[in-house]
Design a protein around this motif. Structure first.
Motif, PDB file in Angstrom:
ATOM      1  N   SER C  33       0.829  -1.203   0.000  1.00  0.00           N
ATOM      2  CA  SER C  33       0.000   0.000   0.000  1.00  0.00           C
ATOM      3  C   SER C  33       0.865   1.256   0.000  1.00  0.00           C
ATOM      4  N   GLY C  34       2.185   1.103   0.032  1.00  0.00           N
ATOM      5  CA  GLY C  34       3.113   2.223   0.096  1.00  0.00           C
ATOM      6  C   GLY C  34       3.128   3.062  -1.168  1.00  0.00           C
ATOM      7  N   LEU C  35       4.322   3.417  -1.583  1.00  0.00           N
ATOM      8  CA  LEU C  35       4.431   4.453  -2.601  1.00  0.00           C
ATOM      9  C   LEU C  35       4.682   3.882  -3.984  1.00  0.00           C
ATOM     10  N   LYS C  36       4.656   2.575  -4.112  1.00  0.00           N
ATOM     11  CA  LYS C  36       5.214   1.975  -5.315  1.00  0.00           C
ATOM     12  C   LYS C  36       4.628   2.491  -6.618  1.00  0.00           C
ATOM     13  N   ILE C  66       7.152  10.086   3.380  1.00  0.00           N
ATOM     14  CA  ILE C  66       6.710  10.776   2.155  1.00  0.00           C
ATOM     15  C   ILE C  66       7.516  10.322   0.950  1.00  0.00           C
ATOM     16  N   GLY C  67       8.516   9.459   1.163  1.00  0.00           N
ATOM     17  CA  GLY C  67       9.298   9.024   0.011  1.00  0.00           C
ATOM     18  C   GLY C  67      10.321   7.987   0.415  1.00  0.00           C
ATOM     19  N   ASP C  88       6.716  11.322  -3.020  1.00  0.00           N
ATOM     20  CA  ASP C  88       5.349  11.158  -3.512  1.00  0.00           C
ATOM     21  C   ASP C  88       4.842  12.469  -4.122  1.00  0.00           C
ATOM     22  N   GLN C  89       4.233  12.348  -5.287  1.00  0.00           N
ATOM     23  CA  GLN C  89       3.751  13.526  -6.005  1.00  0.00           C
ATOM     24  C   GLN C  89       2.728  14.315  -5.161  1.00  0.00           C
ATOM     25  N   ALA C  90       2.085  13.639  -4.195  1.00  0.00           N
ATOM     26  CA  ALA C  90       1.113  14.331  -3.339  1.00  0.00           C
ATOM     27  C   ALA C  90       1.780  15.451  -2.541  1.00  0.00           C
TER      28      ALA C  90
END
Lengths: 274, 265, 154
Positions: C33-36, C66-67, C88-90
């Motif tokens: 569920s992470g940033l992949k 965040i990354g 993360d682009q967020a």
């Protein structure tokens, strides 16, 4: 062949060897349509191999086999499989698929090659089982059948697709007299009623003599004689006579080839032992 | 002098003979594999056969995989705990269990058990089908054994092993949870949060799955090849069955080293 | 045909079981569920000393991931460690003058990169370099400093 019958299978100058052992050496014979032809010979003379060569499961070293005018060993894989739909084979062990019951075993070739509706398929299978007298055994598994019964089921399966020719690999070997009688009757009636061409490989002289129209005798890779049953019976000398009458001595000697008995007894190393 | 020459000659001869027969076996194996791969598309038209074989290879291997997965997970975390507790890092026991299961033990032990359970059964089945002339009978009934017998079994094994390994891994982690949290008193929150922050989806889970697919492929090839080339007697079949387990197991361990060195360095 | 349905049911149960195992592994065990698969952008920073920082370590802001660190290499000009990280682009409005430092979770835990947002109008974007960095605390140096101060105050 003396009579002018149509030839279905023709074997020409066939040579086949396994390793260094020559199993067939330049064999030529023909099998007429609509008759029962028996290929006879002592154990280990490669009779089963001959059936596999005809069916294209094995490739010969040289020579050719033609079935219905087609050279079996030059056909593509697809064409061979098409040709085999016209062939039925009864293996020595029956070779039923062990994970299917009797009914499904007989239905197997029909299910694989046709898209018949289930009711018609059932009717056909029961008809074939009725022909071999085992309609009542349709729910049994192959492991629950006796040797003779599995051969009869295999026979029903062999004729499921209404083949034009059927091959029997040692149909009588290891069976009790009653079963032998049943099989003899079945082979004969099936051949006559379905207009089949039967090729039988066997060394059971009595049973073969009851039903075969033509007989070929093979020994040590050579074709020794071929002709009608009557011609064979008239033979009074030589190998065929010994084989058909089951004589212990003749062209095939009783003694394994060695030096003479006297020489063996008086040889030097024997006397030094004494 | 001539005796020495003779000996050298014999040595060279046996060496050459061994090499040639190996090359021949390799060639036959490759040809067989190639014809199997070509026959695979036909399996998609015979889904019933594939399902049956997934049942035989997968479902029937489930009991051993379930038991082994649970116990191996429990043992791993028990051992890990006794070591980690010396460094007061016992929360890392979940991470350790999960990583070793996903990366190595799941695919490798799962593969070894699968080779012993399903691979040997497959070799024996094919060998027996050949010795009872069932394969010949199929050919005579104009049914191609390659499409009807070999290809469905081949594909089923490649599908079944990764699924079994997934179940093995999940149960192993659960076994580790049982031992470390319920029994040894590791904090459950720390157990899971450390694990999920350390275990990477792509690096650990997917790589482990790739391994198990490769092992499934290897076991299927070895088992089928041995079955098809078994001498059709009871002795020949039993020898072939043994060879399947030995060759497949060694193959798994060797291939695992190669894959690990490619994936995790 | 009854046998076939039994096989189908079992195989269905088997596949269902393995799917459940897959979901369990994906969401409970690993960081699926992470940033992949979310869109990210990459920035880099130069550190004097990265201590025990490793690839795949996390990048945190106020303790929230965040990354991730994607690569660590030596900058050929300055001979310092260049750390590449994906964010993360967020979080695409981080000020340009944010600072990063290498921190340790717990006394013996893993090292990670912590990001302190600054106040600049300009924001970090793909390829930006973070200027303000603070190296990892190396335990030996720390003890050495402590000993020097201790002896000085004596």
């Amino acid at each position: 062949m003396t009579e002018s019958t149509e030839t279905l299978i023709e074997i020409k100058n066939l040579t086949f060897s396994r390793g260094s052992r020559k199993i067939f050496d330049d064999i030529t014979l023909s099998i007429p349509k609509g008759k029962i032809t028996a290929i006879m010979g002592p154990s280990g003379s490669g009779k089963t191999t001959l059936l596999k060569l005809i069916a294209g499961q094995l490739k010969p070293d040289s020579g050719k086999v033609t079935v219905e005018g087609l050279n079996v060993h030059q056909l593509s894989r697809k064409k061979i499989y098409q040709l085999r739909r016209k062939m039925g084979m009864l293996f020595q062990s029956g070779a039923l698929l062990t994970d299917l019951n009797v009914f499904d075993n007989v239905a197997f070739p029909l299910r694989e090659h046709t898209k018949l509706p289930e009711e018609m398929l059932e009717a056909l299978v029961l008809m074939k089982l009725q022909a071999v007298g085992l309609r009542g055994a349709k729910h049994l598994m192959p492991s629950e059948l006796s040797g003779g019964m599995s051969r009869r089921v295999a026979l029903a399966r062999g004729i499921a697709l209404d083949p034009e020719m059927i091959f029997y690999d040692e149909p009588f070997v290891g069976q009790d007299p009653i079963t032998k009688g049943v099989l003899v009757k079945l082979i004969k009636t099936l051949n006559d009623s379905l207009d089949l061409t039967s090729v039988m490989v066997s060394h059971d002289v009595d049973e073969v003599m009851m039903i075969a129209d033509y007989i070929c005798v093979v020994s040590e890779g050579k074709l020794i004689a071929q002709g009608t049953k009557e011609e064979m019976l008239k033979e009074s000398t030589g190998y065929v006579n010994q084989f058909i009458k089951g004589l212990p001595d003749g062209p095939v000697p009783f003694h394994f080839p060695t030096v003479s008995y006297v020489e063996d007894l008086t040889s030097s190393n024997k006397s030094s032992l004494l | 002098m001539s005796l020495l020459v003779n000996k050298v000659q014999n040595l060279l001869q046996s060496l050459g003979k061994g090499f040639l027969s190996n090359v021949e076996a390799f060639g036959r194996g490759s040809l067989f594999m190639w014809s199997l791969l070509l026959a695979i598309p036909s399996v998609f038209f015979r889904f019933d056969l594939l399902l049956k074989q997934i049942y035989v290879a997968g479902v029937l291997s489930l009991p051993i995989i379930l038991m082994a997965g649970l116990f191996i997970g429990m043992v791993l975390s028990l051992q890990g705990y006794t070591i980690l507790v010396k460094f007061s890092a016992e929360e890392a026991v979940g991470t350790m269990t999960a990583l070793s299961l996903l990366r190595e033990i799941g695919p490798v032990v799962g593969g070894l058990l699968f080779a012993g359970r399903a691979g040997s059964a497959l070799t024996a089945e094919i060998g027996l089908m050949r010795s009872t002339e069932q394969i010949s009978a199929l050919e005579m009934m104009a049914v191609d054994p390659l499409k009807f017998v070999y290809a469905p079994r081949f594909l089923a094994m490649i599908i079944a092993l990764p699924l079994l390994v997934l179940i093995f891994n999940a149960l192993g982690v659960f076994g580790g949870y049982l031992v470390s949290v319920s029994w040894l008193g590791v904090d459950s929150g720390a157990f899971w949060s450390q694990m999920s922050s350390e275990v990477d989806w792509r690096e650990d889970v997917v790589n482990g799955m790739i391994k198990s697919v490769a092992f499934g492929f290897l076991i299927a090839i070895v088992a089928l090849f041995q079955g098809v080339n078994a001498i059709p007697t009871s002795e020949g079949v039993s020898n072939a069955t043994t060879r399947t387990v030995v060759h497949a197991s060694l193959g798994i361990l060797g291939l695992d080293f190669v894959l690990t060195s490619v994936m995790f360095t | 045909m009854k046998k076939q349905t039994k096989v189908e049911i079992w195989v269905g149960a088997f596949v269902l079981m393995s799917l459940m195992a897959l979901v369990y592994i994906a969401f409970q065990v690993s960081n699926f569920s992470g940033l992949k698969d979310k869109p990210t952008y990459e920035v880099s920073a130069l550190f004097d000393n990265i201590g025990g920082l490793k690839k795949r370590a996390s990048l945190k802001m106020s303790g929230v991931v965040i990354g991730r660190i994607t690569a660590i290499e030596i900058d050929p000009v300055s001979f310092k460690a260049r750390v590449h990280m994906q964010i993360d682009q967020a979080f695409n409005e981080l000020p340009m003058d944010s600072s990063v430092s290498i921190l340790t979770s717990g006394l013996l835990g893993d090292q990670y990169v912590g990001l302190d947002p600054g106040g600049d109008e300009e924001v970090l974007e793909q390829g930006s370099e973070i200027e303000m960095t603070q190296s990892a605390m190396v335990l030996e140096e720390l003890i050495g400093q402590f000993l020097v101060k201790f002896s000085e105050s004596d």
